[in-house]
Design a protein around this motif. Structure first.
Motif, PDB file in Angstrom:
ATOM      1  N   SER A 105       0.828  -1.207   0.000  1.00 34.62           N
ATOM      2  CA  SER A 105       0.000   0.000   0.000  1.00 34.62           C
ATOM      3  C   SER A 105       0.862   1.256   0.000  1.00 34.62           C
ATOM      4  CB  SER A 105      -0.916   0.012   1.226  1.00 34.62           C
ATOM      5  OG  SER A 105      -1.720  -1.140   1.258  1.00 34.62           O
ATOM      6  N   PHE A 106       1.919   1.227   0.814  1.00 34.42           N
ATOM      7  CA  PHE A 106       2.823   2.385   0.872  1.00 34.42           C
ATOM      8  C   PHE A 106       3.512   2.603  -0.475  1.00 34.42           C
ATOM      9  CE2 PHE A 106       7.212   3.919   1.723  1.00 34.42           C
ATOM     10  CZ  PHE A 106       6.881   5.219   2.071  1.00 34.42           C
ATOM     11  N   ALA A 107       3.978   1.526  -1.106  1.00 37.61           N
ATOM     12  CA  ALA A 107       4.629   1.641  -2.419  1.00 37.61           C
ATOM     13  C   ALA A 107       3.671   2.212  -3.457  1.00 37.61           C
ATOM     14  CB  ALA A 107       5.142   0.268  -2.864  1.00 37.61           C
ATOM     15  N   LYS A 108       2.420   1.749  -3.413  1.00 37.79           N
ATOM     16  CA  LYS A 108       1.403   2.269  -4.330  1.00 37.79           C
ATOM     17  C   LYS A 108       1.185   3.760  -4.123  1.00 37.79           C
ATOM     18  CE  LYS A 108      -2.640   2.226  -3.060  1.00 37.79           C
ATOM     19  NZ  LYS A 108      -3.499   3.207  -2.353  1.00 37.79           N
ATOM     20  N   ASP A 109       1.152   4.190  -2.864  1.00 36.68           N
ATOM     21  CA  ASP A 109       0.933   5.605  -2.569  1.00 36.68           C
ATOM     22  C   ASP A 109       2.132   6.464  -2.957  1.00 36.68           C
ATOM     23  OD1 ASP A 109      -1.617   5.256  -1.661  1.00 36.68           O
ATOM     24  OD2 ASP A 109      -1.084   5.119   0.453  1.00 36.68           O
ATOM     25  N   VAL A 110       3.336   5.917  -2.851  1.00 40.21           N
ATOM     26  CA  VAL A 110       4.527   6.663  -3.271  1.00 40.21           C
ATOM     27  C   VAL A 110       4.482   6.919  -4.778  1.00 40.21           C
ATOM     28  CG1 VAL A 110       7.033   6.523  -3.571  1.00 40.21           C
ATOM     29  CG2 VAL A 110       6.006   5.903  -1.381  1.00 40.21           C
ATOM     30  N   VAL A 111       4.113   5.894  -5.545  1.00 36.09           N
ATOM     31  CA  VAL A 111       3.989   6.059  -7.006  1.00 36.09           C
ATOM     32  C   VAL A 111       2.912   7.097  -7.316  1.00 36.09           C
ATOM     33  CG1 VAL A 111       3.338   4.915  -9.162  1.00 36.09           C
ATOM     34  CG2 VAL A 111       4.797   3.731  -7.509  1.00 36.09           C
ATOM     35  N   LEU A 112       1.774   7.000  -6.629  1.00 33.97           N
ATOM     36  CA  LEU A 112       0.710   7.982  -6.830  1.00 33.97           C
ATOM     37  C   LEU A 112       1.168   9.391  -6.468  1.00 33.97           C
ATOM     38  CD1 LEU A 112      -2.685   6.400  -5.669  1.00 33.97           C
ATOM     39  CD2 LEU A 112      -2.187   7.478  -7.858  1.00 33.97           C
ATOM     40  N   LEU A 113       1.926   9.505  -5.398  1.00 31.83           N
ATOM     41  CA  LEU A 113       2.433  10.811  -4.968  1.00 31.83           C
ATOM     42  C   LEU A 113       3.294  11.438  -6.064  1.00 31.83           C
ATOM     43  CD1 LEU A 113       2.874  13.016  -2.846  1.00 31.83           C
ATOM     44  CD2 LEU A 113       4.713  11.617  -1.882  1.00 31.83           C
ATOM     45  N   LEU A 114       4.143  10.639  -6.683  1.00 35.47           N
ATOM     46  CA  LEU A 114       4.992  11.149  -7.753  1.00 35.47           C
ATOM     47  C   LEU A 114       4.152  11.618  -8.938  1.00 35.47           C
ATOM     48  CD1 LEU A 114       7.857   8.476  -7.673  1.00 35.47           C
ATOM     49  CD2 LEU A 114       7.918  10.811  -6.763  1.00 35.47           C
ATOM     50  N   LEU A 115       3.149  10.830  -9.296  1.00 30.69           N
ATOM     51  CA  LEU A 115       2.273  11.214 -10.410  1.00 30.69           C
ATOM     52  C   LEU A 115       1.504  12.492 -10.090  1.00 30.69           C
ATOM     53  CD1 LEU A 115       0.812   7.701 -11.365  1.00 30.69           C
ATOM     54  CD2 LEU A 115       2.586   8.973 -12.571  1.00 30.69           C
ATOM     55  N   ILE A 116       1.024  12.593  -8.857  1.00 34.73           N
ATOM     56  CA  ILE A 116       0.240  13.768  -8.470  1.00 34.73           C
ATOM     57  C   ILE A 116       1.121  15.006  -8.362  1.00 34.73           C
ATOM     58  CG2 ILE A 116      -1.106  14.757  -6.557  1.00 34.73           C
ATOM     59  CD1 ILE A 116      -2.330  11.963  -6.161  1.00 34.73           C
ATOM     60  N   LEU A 117       2.381  14.824  -7.992  1.00 28.33           N
ATOM     61  CA  LEU A 117       3.303  15.968  -7.968  1.00 28.33           C
ATOM     62  C   LEU A 117       3.488  16.552  -9.373  1.00 28.33           C
ATOM     63  CD1 LEU A 117       6.042  14.817  -5.420  1.00 28.33           C
ATOM     64  CD2 LEU A 117       4.422  16.715  -5.159  1.00 28.33           C
ATOM     65  N   VAL A 118       3.515  15.676 -10.369  1.00 26.26           N
ATOM     66  CA  VAL A 118       3.580  16.157 -11.753  1.00 26.26           C
ATOM     67  C   VAL A 118       2.321  16.960 -12.080  1.00 26.26           C
ATOM     68  CG1 VAL A 118       3.635  15.467 -14.182  1.00 26.26           C
ATOM     69  CG2 VAL A 118       5.050  14.260 -12.514  1.00 26.26           C
ATOM     70  N   ILE A 119       1.163  16.419 -11.706  1.00 26.02           N
ATOM     71  CA  ILE A 119      -0.105  17.111 -11.957  1.00 26.02           C
ATOM     72  C   ILE A 119      -0.139  18.452 -11.221  1.00 26.02           C
ATOM     73  CG2 ILE A 119      -2.611  16.999 -11.570  1.00 26.02           C
ATOM     74  CD1 ILE A 119      -2.355  13.933 -11.888  1.00 26.02           C
ATOM     75  N   PHE A 120       0.303  18.443  -9.969  1.00 25.96           N
ATOM     76  CA  PHE A 120       0.270  19.669  -9.167  1.00 25.96           C
ATOM     77  C   PHE A 120       1.189  20.739  -9.763  1.00 25.96           C
ATOM     78  CE2 PHE A 120       1.582  22.346  -5.600  1.00 25.96           C
ATOM     79  CZ  PHE A 120       0.336  22.701  -5.088  1.00 25.96           C
ATOM     80  N   SER A 121       2.373  20.325 -10.215  1.00 29.01           N
ATOM     81  CA  SER A 121       3.315  21.292 -10.772  1.00 29.01           C
ATOM     82  C   SER A 121       2.828  21.861 -12.103  1.00 29.01           C
ATOM     83  CB  SER A 121       4.683  20.642 -10.959  1.00 29.01           C
ATOM     84  OG  SER A 121       4.632  19.616 -11.947  1.00 29.01           O
ATOM     85  N   ARG A 122       1.928  21.157 -12.774  1.00 31.92           N
ATOM     86  CA  ARG A 122       1.413  21.594 -14.076  1.00 31.92           C
ATOM     87  C   ARG A 122      -0.075  21.936 -14.002  1.00 31.92           C
ATOM     88  NH1 ARG A 122       4.441  23.008 -18.038  1.00 31.92           N
ATOM     89  NH2 ARG A 122       3.246  21.911 -19.636  1.00 31.92           N
ATOM     90  N   ARG A 123      -0.568  22.218 -12.797  1.00 30.30           N
ATOM     91  CA  ARG A 123      -2.009  22.412 -12.605  1.00 30.30           C
ATOM     92  C   ARG A 123      -2.574  23.562 -13.432  1.00 30.30           C
ATOM     93  NH1 ARG A 123       0.844  24.113  -8.322  1.00 30.30           N
ATOM     94  NH2 ARG A 123       0.418  26.134  -7.352  1.00 30.30           N
ATOM     95  N   GLN A 124      -1.726  24.557 -13.749  1.00 32.76           N
ATOM     96  CA  GLN A 124      -2.203  25.698 -14.541  1.00 32.76           C
ATOM     97  C   GLN A 124      -2.450  25.303 -15.998  1.00 32.76           C
ATOM     98  OE1 GLN A 124       0.785  25.322 -13.333  1.00 32.76           O
ATOM     99  NE2 GLN A 124       2.301  25.648 -14.956  1.00 32.76           N
ATOM    100  N   LYS A 125      -1.987  24.114 -16.391  1.00 30.06           N
ATOM    101  CA  LYS A 125      -2.177  23.639 -17.759  1.00 30.06           C
ATOM    102  C   LYS A 125      -3.390  22.721 -17.899  1.00 30.06           C
ATOM    103  CE  LYS A 125       0.460  23.995 -20.716  1.00 30.06           C
ATOM    104  NZ  LYS A 125       0.478  24.953 -21.852  1.00 30.06           N
ATOM    105  N   ILE A 126      -4.148  22.546 -16.805  1.00 27.05           N
ATOM    106  CA  ILE A 126      -5.341  21.685 -16.856  1.00 27.05           C
ATOM    107  C   ILE A 126      -6.547  22.534 -17.261  1.00 27.05           C
ATOM    108  CG2 ILE A 126      -6.856  20.147 -15.554  1.00 27.05           C
ATOM    109  CD1 ILE A 126      -4.515  19.563 -13.701  1.00 27.05           C
ATOM    110  N   PHE A 127      -7.151  22.190 -18.386  1.00 24.41           N
ATOM    111  CA  PHE A 127      -8.309  22.923 -18.889  1.00 24.41           C
ATOM    112  C   PHE A 127      -9.468  21.954 -19.136  1.00 24.41           C
ATOM    113  CE2 PHE A 127      -4.531  25.232 -20.400  1.00 24.41           C
ATOM    114  CZ  PHE A 127      -4.736  26.435 -19.746  1.00 24.41           C
TER     115      PHE A 127
END
Length: 403
Positions: A135-157
């Motif tokens: 579960s922790f490994a799954k959440d770490v992978v998700l965290l990395l993916l979400i960090l990409v989304i968060f850093s590019r949040r201004q590009k979400i339309f």
């Protein structure tokens, strides 16, 4: 001679790659959040039981009575965030919501794994059980993916430009997400992943099949050299293969340690023991009953609300009327205290025989308090929540007419 180099632009290519990365991350995270939310919302009561384990770890037992409501909210939020992320609606707010959730979940799964306090996180309900470290490994992978989304949040339309349509989609997402969890809480999971599901033969799930693999353990010996006083640890295999037992200079100190190397076959129902008030075992008699057998389940009758008591009274009266015409047995199976069951009997004049079992298997039988399970020859014929238990006529026509 002039060369046209407009086909290659490093800056433009980098932006396209980043946008592609954002799109992939949005797709993966959105689908996973929707799936995770729906699979848990399919059984919010079960997810509520898992939340109670976390409440106990953090000394928040006062929240136990609200665990199912909290479970419905968490599942709905997961689905809503996943849907809005895929649709591109409210990108900045969704990115913040995803980041806050995943940071919280990552902390929770790490804490559970590191301190070994919750054996399964319940991330995907009972459909896909994960160990704490998985579960922790799954959440770490998700965290990395979400960090990409968060850093590019201004590009979400938004995929759809019409604001009215987007508002309708938001309303639909909220209503559908909460509605699904409320429905399954009221009328039982749509897909049952538990061993007591309809169609299962319970006695078969309580016995070890012939030839089933057993747990494999490794025994570790602590050895001490009589001359040098050196100590070392060896496995039982090393002890025999190296013929250490032939060397009189080495002696075994203390008791050997046992370590599970390979899990064997795990019984789907390992812990069901049904007794009367005096502790006599009635498990086989009740589970293997050849006649129709109504098992009314309740983890704790002392927590019945007025609505629960009305539902139980209706169930009791319906079974009482059926027993005048059909050869059947009806029992109340609970983990409640004897005095609470006696008080309930006096209040409602129950026709149900009273038997007792541990709360763990009862919670897995029917995700309702009270709930009803219909058995015959050990097979689960049907299950009902307190709200879905049918009338005498329906029961007679659909389930008892062939007797």
């Amino acid at each position: 001679m002039m060369h046209n180099t407009s086909f290659y632009n490093p800056i433009s290519t980098t932006k396209q790659q980043r946008d592609f990365l954002l799109a992939v991350c949005r797709l993966l995270v959105g689908i996973l959040f929707i799936f995770s939310g729906l699979i848990k919302a399919n059984d919010p009561t079960g997810f509520g039981y898992k939340l109670q384990e976390y409440f106990h770890v953090f000394n928040l037992n006062a929240l136990n009575d609200y665990s199912t409501s909290i479970a419905i909210v968490i599942c709905a939020v997961e689905v809503i965030l996943g849907l809005l992320l895929l649709l591109g609606i409210a990108g900045r707010a969704v990115a913040w919501g995803l980041l806050i959730l995943i940071v919280f979940f990552t902390f929770l799964t790490f804490y559970s794994a590191f301190f070994d306090v919750v054996t399964s996180c319940g991330c995907f309900g009972d459909a896909i059980p994960l160990t704490p470290w998985q579960s922790f490994a799954k959440d770490v992978v998700l965290l990395l993916l979400i960090l990409v989304i968060f850093s590019r949040r201004q590009k979400i339309f938004p995929l759809i430009k019409n604001s009215f349509t987007n508002n309708l989609l938001v309303v639909f997402a909220v209503v559908a997400s909460f509605g699904f969890g409320i429905y399954t809480y009221s009328y039982l999971p749509i897909i049952d992943f538990l061993p007591y599901k309809i169609g299962n033969h319970l006695p078969s799930l309580m016995k070890m099949p012939e030839g089933a693999p057993q747990d494999v353990y490794e025994h570790i010996y602590t050895l001490k050299n009589k001359n040098s006083r050196e100590s070392k640890k060896v496995t039982d295999k090393e002890y025999m293969d190296q013929k250490i037992w032939e060397d009189e200079n080495w002696e075994i100190v203390g008791e050997p340690e046992s370590k599970l190397v390979k899990k064997g076959y795990k019984l789907p129902i390992p812990d069901l023991l049904i007794t009367d008030s005096e502790g006599n075992d009635f498990t086989a008699e009740i589970i293997e009953n050849p006649h129709y057998n109504f098992i009314v389940t309740s983890v704790d009758v002392s927590k019945f609300s007025a609505e629960d008591l009305v539902a139980l009274d209706r169930i009791n009266q319906t079974i009482k009327e059926l027993s005048n015409e059909y050869n059947l047995r009806a029992v109340l199976l609970t983990s409640s205290a004897f005095k609470d069951v006696e008080y309930l009997n006096n209040q409602l004049d129950l026709v149900l025989e009273n038997f007792y079992a541990d709360a763990v298997p009862i919670k897995s039988m029917v995700r309702s308090n009270p709930g009803v399970m219909l058995l015959q020859n050990g097979k689960v014929i049907m299950k009902w929540s307190k709200k879905s238990f049918p009338s005498k006529e329906v029961l007679a026509e659909k389930y008892l007419k062939q007797q």
